[in-house]
Design an enzyme around this catalytic site. Structure first.
Site, short mmCIF file in Angstrom:
data_model
loop_
_atom_site.label_atom_id
_atom_site.label_comp_id
_atom_site.label_asym_id
_atom_site.label_seq_id
_atom_site.Cartn_x
_atom_site.Cartn_y
_atom_site.Cartn_z
N GLU A 48 41.51 -12.26 -28.74
CA GLU A 48 41.76 -11.68 -27.42
C GLU A 48 40.69 -10.64 -27.13
O GLU A 48 40.35 -9.83 -27.98
CB GLU A 48 43.14 -11.00 -27.38
CG GLU A 48 44.28 -11.97 -27.64
CD GLU A 48 45.44 -11.76 -26.69
OE1 GLU A 48 45.23 -11.11 -25.65
OE2 GLU A 48 46.54 -12.25 -26.99
N GLY A 49 40.16 -10.68 -25.92
CA GLY A 49 39.15 -9.70 -25.54
C GLY A 49 39.39 -9.24 -24.13
O GLY A 49 40.31 -9.71 -23.45
N TYR A 51 37.60 -9.80 -21.63
CA TYR A 51 37.22 -10.81 -20.65
C TYR A 51 38.21 -11.97 -20.61
O TYR A 51 38.21 -12.77 -19.68
CB TYR A 51 35.84 -11.37 -20.99
CG TYR A 51 35.80 -12.05 -22.32
CD1 TYR A 51 36.11 -13.39 -22.45
CD2 TYR A 51 35.48 -11.34 -23.47
CE1 TYR A 51 36.12 -14.02 -23.68
CE2 TYR A 51 35.48 -11.95 -24.71
CZ TYR A 51 35.80 -13.29 -24.80
OH TYR A 51 35.81 -13.90 -26.02
N GLY A 52 39.05 -12.14 -21.64
CA GLY A 52 39.96 -13.28 -21.69
C GLY A 52 40.39 -13.57 -23.10
O GLY A 52 40.38 -12.69 -23.96
N VAL A 54 40.74 -16.63 -26.48
CA VAL A 54 40.21 -17.82 -27.13
C VAL A 54 41.35 -18.54 -27.85
O VAL A 54 42.12 -17.91 -28.58
CB VAL A 54 39.09 -17.47 -28.13
CG1 VAL A 54 38.56 -18.72 -28.80
CG2 VAL A 54 37.97 -16.72 -27.42
N ASP A 163 24.36 -11.01 -28.25
CA ASP A 163 25.43 -10.56 -29.13
C ASP A 163 25.41 -11.35 -30.43
O ASP A 163 26.44 -11.82 -30.90
CB ASP A 163 26.78 -10.71 -28.43
CG ASP A 163 27.88 -9.95 -29.16
OD1 ASP A 163 27.57 -8.94 -29.81
OD2 ASP A 163 29.05 -10.37 -29.08
#
Lengths: 334, 215
Positions: A48-49, A51-52, A54, A163
């Site tokens: 979880e980040g 931006y959204g 996974v 990154d």
């Protein structure tokens, strides 16, 4: 008149909505414009980040494991956000054996862009942690060659990764195949990433970014690759600081505090350099990165060069003497 | 014929955008001198030497020059290739050809109004042509569909220009502001949003003609 016009607008808007839905269905062979209705069975939330999220998923048709990255769209009143258009278009253009493949893109009008990627079972971070580290010099060399091949390809298209770190280097374990993943969103999301103080995020960041420079280019990725190279050899991150300032100090301890001679332009970039940082003499990479052959150490020093303009490019790195026997390496691993 | 008209419009726009002295530099036979000059300027900046106004002016000029040389030609060639594809489509559907011509003219007007780059206009027309071609192909069995929806091409143009501007420009006007130029229809924001989604899906998110520097 007002009612008549309103009805007309509502009518054709509804018609367009049905048209859009029909197109998306026919285009993607049954894909629905819904967050989870992409003919995928969600197995678990992997990450979880901001931006959204996974997800690990199973492709219902092929039975293959896939990774779905679900990006939350913001400011939807003005349509699909520009950063998402740029990023997805960019991912669509990247075709390389060492870059994770974007299989398809799903859109929901309300909230999400769903990016479906091929799944690889492992990443370099876990590889290093679980195995101590890949002591096998040939494996290190093979991995480095593949990482640099992918980076050189991206840079030839003027694409930065931004990154690079071990967890974004995926491994097909059975084939010892490397694939780069997680190209970060550009534009308005970039600032969020640049200044995140999350633990571990600064360990692979180039000094010109740690200095808060807004003018950076492909060289930032080469610094990150150098950090990954060192970590594969010594089994842990090269400089493990908890924030950007301390990370920079750790780098200066290792390589020496820069001067106008070693990094032309540094006094303009960091006018208060010698107020905030002691004047360290270089300890030398060979002090920290033992067990690396001399040509490897030479290549590493060219990647971990403080001055971005003198840092080696990915294309030049691939021609370095360290890789002179890379074909033999490939044959051996196959 | 519509193609020639379109090219004429574009040439006129070019001539208007670049004053004659600048156009002359595009044909300069001593490009290497400009290149060396730029290198010198970069070196000076790098050495922390003060940059004079003259140098700044030269840099700006050279940037225009480089932009034209290095980006416009490949994208224009790509557009021409794309137009060959859609030209067949237009020859078989005069009504669509007419509405496409109107849409392209509209795109060029808005592009000029907001001083978007030429690449933005090229991208927008490319998206429009690919979308109309794909859409037409999918609805080949129903010739009346496009005739009954003349607004569809204009809405496509709005969505395509918006997508092109988002891809290429740093500042993108609101949907409503984008439609200030005269046209028969004025679409709500949510309608343009849906069309954007439709265009992106139809084109498979392949929105890059020339890969820009991504930073």
């Amino acid at each position: 008149m007002w009612n008549e016009e309103s009805d007309w607008i509502g009518s054709f808007d509804s018609q367009l909505a049905r048209l859009a839905e029909c197109r998306m269905c026919s285009r993607d062979r049954g894909e629905r414009p819904d967050a989870t209705g992409m003919d995928l069975e969600v197995l678990e939330v992997a990450e979880e980040g901001s931006y959204g999220r996974v997800f690990r998923c199973l492709d219902i048709h092929t039975g293959a494991l896939v990774t779905m990255k679900q990006i939350t769209m913001v400011r939807l009143s003005q349509g699909v956000p520009a950063p998402i258009i740029r990023e997805v278009s960019l991912l669509k253009e990247l075709h390389h054996a060492n870059i994770v493949k974007l299989l398809r893109v799903g859109l929901t009008e309300n909230r999400y862009v769903n990016l479906v990627f091929e799944h690889l079972d492992y990443d370099l971070h876990h590889f290093i942690v679980n195995r101590g580290y890949p002591k096998d010099a040939l494996t290190v060399k093979s991995f480095m060659y593949q990482i640099l091949s992918a980076v050189a390809y991206c840079h030839s298209l003027k694409v930065l990764h931004r990154d690079l770190k071990p967890s974004n280097v995926l491994i097909d374990h059975s084939k010892r195949l490397i694939k780069l993943a997680d190209f970060r969103l550009a534009g308005e999301f970039a600032d969020d990433l640049l200044y995140t103080e999350k633990l571990g995020t600064s360990w692979y960041r180039a000094p010109e970014i740690l200095c808060d420079s807004r003018q950076y280019s492909t060289q930032i990725d080469l610094w990150s690759v150098g950090c990954i190279f060192a970590e594969m050899v010594i089994g842990q991150p090269l400089v493990q600081a908890i924030n950007c300032r301390d990370e920079l100090e750790g780098i200066f301890k290792l390589l020496g505090t820069p001067t106008e001679e070693t990094w032309p332009g540094i006094t303009k970039l960091m006018p208060n350099l010698h107020i905030y940082y002691p004047k360290f003499d270089a300890l030398g990479l060979e002090t920290f990165v033992t067990d690396l052959e001399p040509s490897g150490l030479n290549l590493l020093s060219m990647m971990l060069c403080l001055d971005p303009s003198r840092r080696i490019s990915a294309e030049a790195a691939l021609k370095h003497a360290y890789f002179i026997d890379v074909n033999y390496v490939s044959l051996l691993l196959l | 014929m519509p193609l020639h008209h379109h090219l004429f419009l574009e040439e006129t726009k070019m001539a208007h955008r670049y004053p004659k002295p600048l156009l002359d530099t595009l044909y300069c036979l001593e490009d290497h001198i400009h290149w060396e000059e730029e290198e010198q300027v970069d070196y000076n900046e790098y050495s922390n030497t003060t940059t004079t106004n003259t140098n700044s002016s030269n840099v700006v000029l050279l940037e225009h020059d480089l932009f034209w040389d290095h980006e416009e030609l490949p994208s224009l060639l790509a557009k021409e290739h794309q137009n060959q594809l859609s030209n067949t489509l237009l020859q078989n559907n005069l009504v669509l050809a007419s509405s496409r011509e109107e849409a392209v003219e509209w795109i060029l007007k808005v592009n000029a109004r907001y001083s978007f780059s030429t690449l933005t206009a090229v991208l927008a027309v490319n998206y429009l042509d690919r979308f109309l071609f794909s859409f037409r192909f999918q609805n080949d069995n129903n010739d009346n569909n496009n005739n009954n929806n003349p607004w569809l091409t204009q809405l496509s143009a709005v969505a395509c220009l918006s997508l092109a501007a988002k891809f290429e420009e740093t500042h993108v006007p609101l949907f409503i502001d984008l439609q200030l130029e005269e046209s028969k229809y004025l679409f709500e924001a949510k309608t343009v949003k849906r069309m954007e989604i439709l265009v992106l899906s139809t084109l498979g998110w392949k929105m890059i003609l020339v890969t820009p520097l991504h930073s």
